[in-house]
Scaffold this motif. Structure first.
Motif, mmCIF file in Angstrom:
data_model
loop_
_atom_site.group_PDB
_atom_site.id
_atom_site.type_symbol
_atom_site.label_atom_id
_atom_site.label_comp_id
_atom_site.label_asym_id
_atom_site.label_seq_id
_atom_site.Cartn_x
_atom_site.Cartn_y
_atom_site.Cartn_z
ATOM 1 N N SER A 18 45.877 42.956 -1.087
ATOM 2 C CA SER A 18 45.168 43.177 0.178
ATOM 3 C C SER A 18 44.985 41.920 1.023
ATOM 4 O O SER A 18 44.671 42.012 2.208
ATOM 5 N N ILE A 21 47.867 35.376 -0.747
ATOM 6 C CA ILE A 21 49.266 35.239 -1.188
ATOM 7 C C ILE A 21 49.867 36.619 -1.473
ATOM 8 O O ILE A 21 51.025 36.883 -1.121
ATOM 9 N N ARG A 41 40.849 46.053 -4.344
ATOM 10 C CA ARG A 41 39.641 46.883 -4.254
ATOM 11 C C ARG A 41 39.333 47.330 -2.830
ATOM 12 O O ARG A 41 38.791 48.397 -2.616
ATOM 13 N N ARG A 42 39.678 46.524 -1.815
ATOM 14 C CA ARG A 42 39.248 46.849 -0.447
ATOM 15 C C ARG A 42 40.168 47.893 0.199
ATOM 16 O O ARG A 42 41.275 47.580 0.646
ATOM 17 N N ASP A 62 40.398 48.463 -9.521
ATOM 18 C CA ASP A 62 39.881 47.185 -10.000
ATOM 19 C C ASP A 62 40.682 46.815 -11.243
ATOM 20 O O ASP A 62 40.700 47.588 -12.216
ATOM 21 N N ASN A 89 49.205 38.953 -9.511
ATOM 22 C CA ASN A 89 48.704 37.887 -8.638
ATOM 23 C C ASN A 89 47.195 37.898 -8.457
ATOM 24 O O ASN A 89 46.598 36.863 -8.172
ATOM 25 N N TYR A 154 37.306 28.166 -13.551
ATOM 26 C CA TYR A 154 38.575 28.729 -13.043
ATOM 27 C C TYR A 154 39.776 28.252 -13.869
ATOM 28 O O TYR A 154 40.627 29.056 -14.261
ATOM 29 N N LYS A 158 43.427 30.044 -15.821
ATOM 30 C CA LYS A 158 44.821 29.774 -15.457
ATOM 31 C C LYS A 158 45.596 29.204 -16.642
ATOM 32 O O LYS A 158 46.783 29.497 -16.820
ATOM 33 N N VAL A 187 46.812 26.785 -1.338
ATOM 34 C CA VAL A 187 47.269 27.728 -0.309
ATOM 35 C C VAL A 187 46.035 28.149 0.488
ATOM 36 O O VAL A 187 44.969 28.412 -0.099
ATOM 37 N N THR A 189 43.713 30.385 1.892
ATOM 38 C CA THR A 189 43.333 31.803 1.763
ATOM 39 C C THR A 189 41.809 31.909 1.702
ATOM 40 O O THR A 189 41.109 30.898 1.726
HETATM 41 N N1 NAP Z 1 44.979 29.845 -2.842
HETATM 42 C C1 NAP Z 1 45.367 28.891 -3.656
HETATM 43 O O1 NAP Z 1 45.311 27.688 -3.336
HETATM 44 C C2 NAP Z 1 45.910 29.242 -5.008
HETATM 45 C C3 NAP Z 1 46.550 28.238 -5.732
HETATM 46 C C4 NAP Z 1 47.063 28.526 -6.985
HETATM 47 C C5 NAP Z 1 46.967 29.802 -7.488
HETATM 48 N N2 NAP Z 1 46.330 30.765 -6.772
HETATM 49 C C6 NAP Z 1 46.232 32.102 -7.365
HETATM 50 O O2 NAP Z 1 46.917 33.003 -6.532
HETATM 51 C C7 NAP Z 1 46.322 34.301 -6.647
HETATM 52 C C8 NAP Z 1 45.980 34.809 -5.249
HETATM 53 O O3 NAP Z 1 45.050 33.915 -4.700
HETATM 54 P P1 NAP Z 1 44.687 33.903 -3.164
HETATM 55 O O4 NAP Z 1 44.355 32.517 -2.822
HETATM 56 O O5 NAP Z 1 45.714 34.650 -2.389
HETATM 57 O O6 NAP Z 1 43.308 34.722 -3.210
HETATM 58 P P2 NAP Z 1 42.617 35.684 -2.137
HETATM 59 O O7 NAP Z 1 43.091 35.449 -0.764
HETATM 60 O O8 NAP Z 1 41.150 35.594 -2.416
HETATM 61 O O9 NAP Z 1 43.158 37.135 -2.605
HETATM 62 C C9 NAP Z 1 42.849 37.618 -3.869
HETATM 63 C C10 NAP Z 1 43.428 39.009 -4.038
HETATM 64 O O10 NAP Z 1 43.051 39.501 -5.330
HETATM 65 C C11 NAP Z 1 42.400 40.773 -5.175
HETATM 66 N N3 NAP Z 1 41.413 40.958 -6.217
HETATM 67 C C12 NAP Z 1 40.404 40.128 -6.572
HETATM 68 N N4 NAP Z 1 39.681 40.671 -7.555
HETATM 69 C C13 NAP Z 1 40.252 41.872 -7.853
HETATM 70 C C14 NAP Z 1 39.951 42.909 -8.777
HETATM 71 N N5 NAP Z 1 38.927 42.828 -9.623
HETATM 72 N N6 NAP Z 1 40.758 44.005 -8.803
HETATM 73 C C15 NAP Z 1 41.805 44.099 -7.936
HETATM 74 N N7 NAP Z 1 42.134 43.144 -7.043
HETATM 75 C C16 NAP Z 1 41.359 42.063 -7.008
HETATM 76 C C17 NAP Z 1 41.780 40.708 -3.769
HETATM 77 O O11 NAP Z 1 41.621 41.997 -3.242
HETATM 78 P P3 NAP Z 1 40.221 42.787 -3.114
HETATM 79 O O12 NAP Z 1 39.156 41.785 -2.829
HETATM 80 O O13 NAP Z 1 40.489 43.726 -1.991
HETATM 81 O O14 NAP Z 1 40.055 43.467 -4.430
HETATM 82 C C18 NAP Z 1 42.881 39.979 -3.005
HETATM 83 O O15 NAP Z 1 43.867 40.886 -2.627
HETATM 84 C C19 NAP Z 1 45.097 34.122 -7.549
HETATM 85 O O16 NAP Z 1 45.434 34.476 -8.873
HETATM 86 C C20 NAP Z 1 44.818 32.647 -7.450
HETATM 87 O O17 NAP Z 1 44.127 32.157 -8.580
HETATM 88 C C21 NAP Z 1 45.819 30.523 -5.531
#
Ligand code: NAP
Length: 256
Positions: A18, A21, A41-42, A62, A89, A154, A158, A187, A189
């Motif tokens: 949703s 990334i 979830r959203r 979820d 992801n 966190y 990982k 990234v 986000t």
């Molecule tokens: N951003 C970075 O710098 C970075 C760097 C390295 C790795 N990562 C990893 O990349 C992945 C994506 O990160 P992001 O930065 O894109 O995060 P984000 O923008 O916060 O998005 C997180 C996504 O996960 C979903 N989510 C969270 N909890 C959930 C649950 N209980 N059930 C189903 N869906 C769930 C959220 O959707 P809903 O809220 O709608 O459920 C959203 O779609 C994560 O695993 C993060 O640890 C991110």
């Protein structure tokens, strides 16, 4: 070993579709002509994507709920056929800013970031094993390579995901399933919007999605980007602890 021809339409399943990334990955894959299903979830965000993309199925679920994940994967396969590629992801990030340890917060991140992937794997792997075909990417982070300030709750999630992917990779390889682990740097986000410090070499979700898709086409197990940031983190991973704590402390402002 199962690899998908990039020009051929495949069914891609993405958790955390949703926002961030996951959403950028979905939109890039849809633009390339693939069928994409995914969970988050959203509901309103999933609905918005469904309205814009006919080849997208958003399933509100979820990932901490194992039964809901199995049902979601069944629904996705009923709509678009067998899942060829799955990008696990979904994840959350809570910075740990002091020595006040809240076990509930640690548990929640482990449940979503790690157990969520386990739930998806439990539902995905039997079909892929039977078909002797499939491709799974486990989303981790460079934060899983070594402990970092603010990452006490966190980083362990990982590190667990990296060990999960490494361990399953042996059986997956034997069964014709391609297993990769992704370790991005920063990234931009909703997750990283919580950070108040300057994040070096931060990328847009769209650039991260393109880098990840490029990595998925390669035969490398590890997909890590951006290049200079992951190289610096790889060096920091290898040096002795005494130098690691000194250098990382200086770079992050948490001097030893
Ligand atoms: N951003 C970075 O710098 C970075 C760097 C390295 C790795 N990562 C990893 O990349 C992945 C994506 O990160 P992001 O930065 O894109 O995060 P984000 O923008 O916060 O998005 C997180 C996504 O996960 C979903 N989510 C969270 N909890 C959930 C649950 N209980 N059930 C189903 N869906 C769930 C959220 O959707 P809903 O809220 O709608 O459920 C959203 O779609 C994560 O695993 C993060 O640890 C991110």
């Amino acid at each position: 070993m199962a690899t998908s021809n990039p020009s051929q339409s495949v069914h891609v399943f993405i958790t955390g579709v949703s926002a961030g990334i996951g959403r950028a990955l979905a939109e890039t894959m849809l633009t390339a002509g693939h069928k994409v299903s995914g969970v988050a979830r959203r509901r309103h965000l999933l609905k918005d994507m469904e309205d814009r993309w006919p080849n997208f199925l958003g399933i509100p679920a979820d990932i901490t709920d194992a039964e809901a994940m199995t049902a979601a994967i069944t629904a996705a396969e009923m709509r678009f056929g067998a899942i060829n590629q799955a990008i696990l992801n979904a994840g959350v990030y809570e910075p740990q800013t002091d020595l006040q340890i809240d076990p509930a917060q640690f548990r929640q991140q482990m449940d979503i970031n790690y157990m969520g992937q386990v739930h998806a794997l439990a539902a995905l792997l039997p079909g892929m094993e039977q078909r002797h075909n499939g491709h799974i990417v486990i989303m981790a982070s460079v934060a899983g390579w070594r402990g970092l300030p603010l990452a006490a709750s966190y980083a362990p999630t990982k590190a667990a995901s990296i060990a999960l992917a490494e361990s399953l990779r042996f059986f997956c390889h034997q069964k014709g399933i391609k297993m990769q682990v992704a370790c991005p740097g920063f990234v931009k986000t909703e997750a990283t919007a919580k950070n108040t410090f300057a994040m070096p070499m931060i990328m847009t979700p769209e650039d991260a999605a393109n880098a990840l898709i490029k990595g998925m086409r390669s035969q490398r197990f590890l997909i890590s980007f951006p290049f200079r940031f992951q190289l610096m983190m790889k060096i920091l991973r290898l040096i002795p602890y005494r130098w690691y704590f000194w250098l990382t402390g200086r770079m992050t402002g948490y001097q030893q």
